[in-house]
Design an enzyme around this catalytic site. Structure first.
Site, PDB file in Angstrom:
ATOM      1  N   CYS A 192       4.462   9.687   2.157  1.00 28.02           N
ATOM      2  CA  CYS A 192       3.214  10.350   1.784  1.00 28.02           C
ATOM      3  C   CYS A 192       3.348  10.959   0.390  1.00 28.02           C
ATOM      4  O   CYS A 192       4.330  11.656   0.111  1.00 28.02           O
ATOM      5  CB  CYS A 192       2.881  11.434   2.806  1.00 28.02           C
ATOM      6  SG  CYS A 192       1.379  12.359   2.432  1.00 28.02           S
ATOM      7  N   ARG A 245       0.848  -1.197   0.000  1.00 32.00           N
ATOM      8  CA  ARG A 245       0.000   0.000   0.000  1.00 32.00           C
ATOM      9  C   ARG A 245       0.883   1.246   0.000  1.00 32.00           C
ATOM     10  O   ARG A 245       1.076   1.908  -1.006  1.00 32.00           O
ATOM     11  CB  ARG A 245      -0.915  -0.025   1.233  1.00 32.00           C
ATOM     12  CG  ARG A 245      -1.833   1.167   1.365  1.00 32.00           C
ATOM     13  CD  ARG A 245      -2.561   1.127   2.701  1.00 32.00           C
ATOM     14  NE  ARG A 245      -1.764   1.687   3.782  1.00 32.00           N
ATOM     15  CZ  ARG A 245      -1.986   1.437   5.070  1.00 32.00           C
ATOM     16  NH1 ARG A 245      -2.927   0.587   5.430  1.00 32.00           N
ATOM     17  NH2 ARG A 245      -1.254   2.009   6.003  1.00 32.00           N
ATOM     18  N   ASP A 246       1.468   1.579   1.142  1.00 33.59           N
ATOM     19  CA  ASP A 246       2.313   2.760   1.271  1.00 33.59           C
ATOM     20  C   ASP A 246       3.564   2.653   0.410  1.00 33.59           C
ATOM     21  O   ASP A 246       4.044   3.637  -0.143  1.00 33.59           O
ATOM     22  CB  ASP A 246       2.747   2.951   2.730  1.00 33.59           C
ATOM     23  CG  ASP A 246       1.609   3.396   3.625  1.00 33.59           C
ATOM     24  OD1 ASP A 246       0.444   3.160   3.253  1.00 33.59           O
ATOM     25  OD2 ASP A 246       1.880   3.962   4.698  1.00 33.59           O
ATOM     26  N   ASN A 262       8.553   4.721   4.913  1.00 33.15           N
ATOM     27  CA  ASN A 262       8.202   4.166   6.219  1.00 33.15           C
ATOM     28  C   ASN A 262       9.423   3.470   6.823  1.00 33.15           C
ATOM     29  O   ASN A 262      10.394   3.177   6.123  1.00 33.15           O
ATOM     30  CB  ASN A 262       7.092   3.121   6.058  1.00 33.15           C
ATOM     31  CG  ASN A 262       5.839   3.676   5.433  1.00 33.15           C
ATOM     32  OD1 ASN A 262       5.895   4.415   4.467  1.00 33.15           O
ATOM     33  ND2 ASN A 262       4.698   3.316   5.960  1.00 33.15           N
ATOM     34  N   HIS A 291       2.699   4.158  13.625  1.00 36.06           N
ATOM     35  CA  HIS A 291       3.076   4.117  12.196  1.00 36.06           C
ATOM     36  C   HIS A 291       4.114   5.220  11.984  1.00 36.06           C
ATOM     37  O   HIS A 291       3.778   6.395  11.883  1.00 36.06           O
ATOM     38  CB  HIS A 291       1.814   4.376  11.352  1.00 36.06           C
ATOM     39  CG  HIS A 291       2.068   4.445   9.879  1.00 36.06           C
ATOM     40  ND1 HIS A 291       1.533   3.536   8.991  1.00 36.06           N
ATOM     41  CD2 HIS A 291       2.772   5.314   9.119  1.00 36.06           C
ATOM     42  CE1 HIS A 291       1.904   3.857   7.757  1.00 36.06           C
ATOM     43  NE2 HIS A 291       2.658   4.939   7.810  1.00 36.06           N
ATOM     44  N   HIS A 317       7.600   6.934  10.041  1.00 40.80           N
ATOM     45  CA  HIS A 317       8.411   7.062   8.837  1.00 40.80           C
ATOM     46  C   HIS A 317       9.838   7.409   9.255  1.00 40.80           C
ATOM     47  O   HIS A 317      10.059   7.992  10.319  1.00 40.80           O
ATOM     48  CB  HIS A 317       7.849   8.149   7.914  1.00 40.80           C
ATOM     49  CG  HIS A 317       6.600   7.747   7.219  1.00 40.80           C
ATOM     50  ND1 HIS A 317       6.394   7.947   5.870  1.00 40.80           N
ATOM     51  CD2 HIS A 317       5.455   7.154   7.677  1.00 40.80           C
ATOM     52  CE1 HIS A 317       5.199   7.487   5.526  1.00 40.80           C
ATOM     53  NE2 HIS A 317       4.609   7.013   6.608  1.00 40.80           N
TER      54      HIS A 317
END
Length: 286
Positions: free
Chosen positions: A224, A16-17, A233, A191, A193
């Site tokens: 992002c 996903r990210d 991340n 979460h 980064h």
């Protein structure tokens, strides 16, 4: 300070990210929303349908809105939980999804109600919980107010995102100490980064407050897609290597994860940022 947990839960968010920022479209077979906004995720159904299910692993899908849930429910048997997201920063939320925070929450409340009706576990993720690249400091009160509203709507888990790597360990420790008081019945997830190199230090600060749930991305992929310079991340293999060295169980096969990251690196055709991918796991038997 709480005793360190003996076991933690890791949610892998690389598909996903991790992939959303990649400029070159990755073939669906190698990966195993809106296409005009994030083309990399346009084949989400095909990827979900092709992933091999494994016992003991919960599969999550990111749901932006009611339409996204409708898409996902066509493959209901392929996943166990949904993640929804909203930013704690008005500016970031508008740049990210073109809505105010209130508009996002109203839509998510309807989406979460529908997800719970079909028996899905729900997680709410609050972006920019530790700071916003546009607005600067974001108050804890605003973050916790959003978290309480998501919890009241049925989120069993709330993830707090350091979306552009602005958090520091002291801030993280104070934040999660307060979060445990405000949200005693909710699973708290961190979460982080590694944009400014403090990702694993922030993990330790969260662990010291009893946090036992984290999100990470293989190879340190991600970031992002809204502000410039928002790099990846924390790397899953770096996180898991550190936890295992500290005697904290994850249930994850680290060598297998490193091999998966190496395959992702080959597919992308460039070196990834993970330290363990370069150095390998610590081997005390050499």
């Amino acid at each position: 300070m709480s005793p360190l947990p003996s076991h933690v839960r890791i949610r892998e968010v690389g598909p996903r990210d991790g992939f959303q920022n990649e400029p070159e479209t990755i073939p669906t077979a190698e990966k195993i929303v809106r296409p005009e906004v994030i083309p990399q995720l346009s084949d989400a159904e095909e990827v979900l349908a092709g992933v091999q299910r494994r016992d003991g692993v919960a599969f999550s899908v990111l749901i932006p809105n009611e339409r996204g849930l409708e898409r996902a429910l066509a493959l209901r048997e392929r996943f166990d939980e949904v993640n929804v997201f909203v930013s704690a920063s008005e500016t970031h939320n508008r740049k990210n999804v073109n809505r105010s925070i209130e508009e996002s929450l109203e839509g998510l409340e309807r989406t979460l109600a529908q997800a719970r009706e079909v028996g899905l576990r729900c997680e709410g993720v609050i972006s920019t919980s530790f700071g916003c690249p546009y607005e600067g400091e974001v108050s804890q009160e605003r973050v916790f107010g959003i978290a309480e509203r998501l919890a009241a709507t049925g989120c069993a888990e709330i993830g707090f995102g350091d979306t552009t790597g602005m958090a520091n360990p002291r801030q993280v420790g104070e934040f999660f100490a307060a979060a445990r008081e405000r949200l005693p019945e909710v699973e708290l997830t961190a979460h982080f980064h590694n944009t400014r190199g403090q990702g694993l230090a922030n993990v330790l600060a969260a662990l010291e407050q009893g946090v036992d749930s984290f999100e990470s991305s293989f190879g340190e992929l991600g970031g992002c897609p809204v502000p410039p310079g928002a790099t990846g991340n924390i790397a899953s293999e770096d996180l898991i290597s550190m936890l295992h060295e500290m005697g904290i169980e994850t249930g994850i096969d680290l060598p297998a994860l490193v091999e998966a990251s190496r395959e992702a690196q080959d597919a992308l055709g460039r070196p990834l940022g993970s330290h363990v991918l370069t150095a390998g796991p610590v081997d005390w038997h050499r």
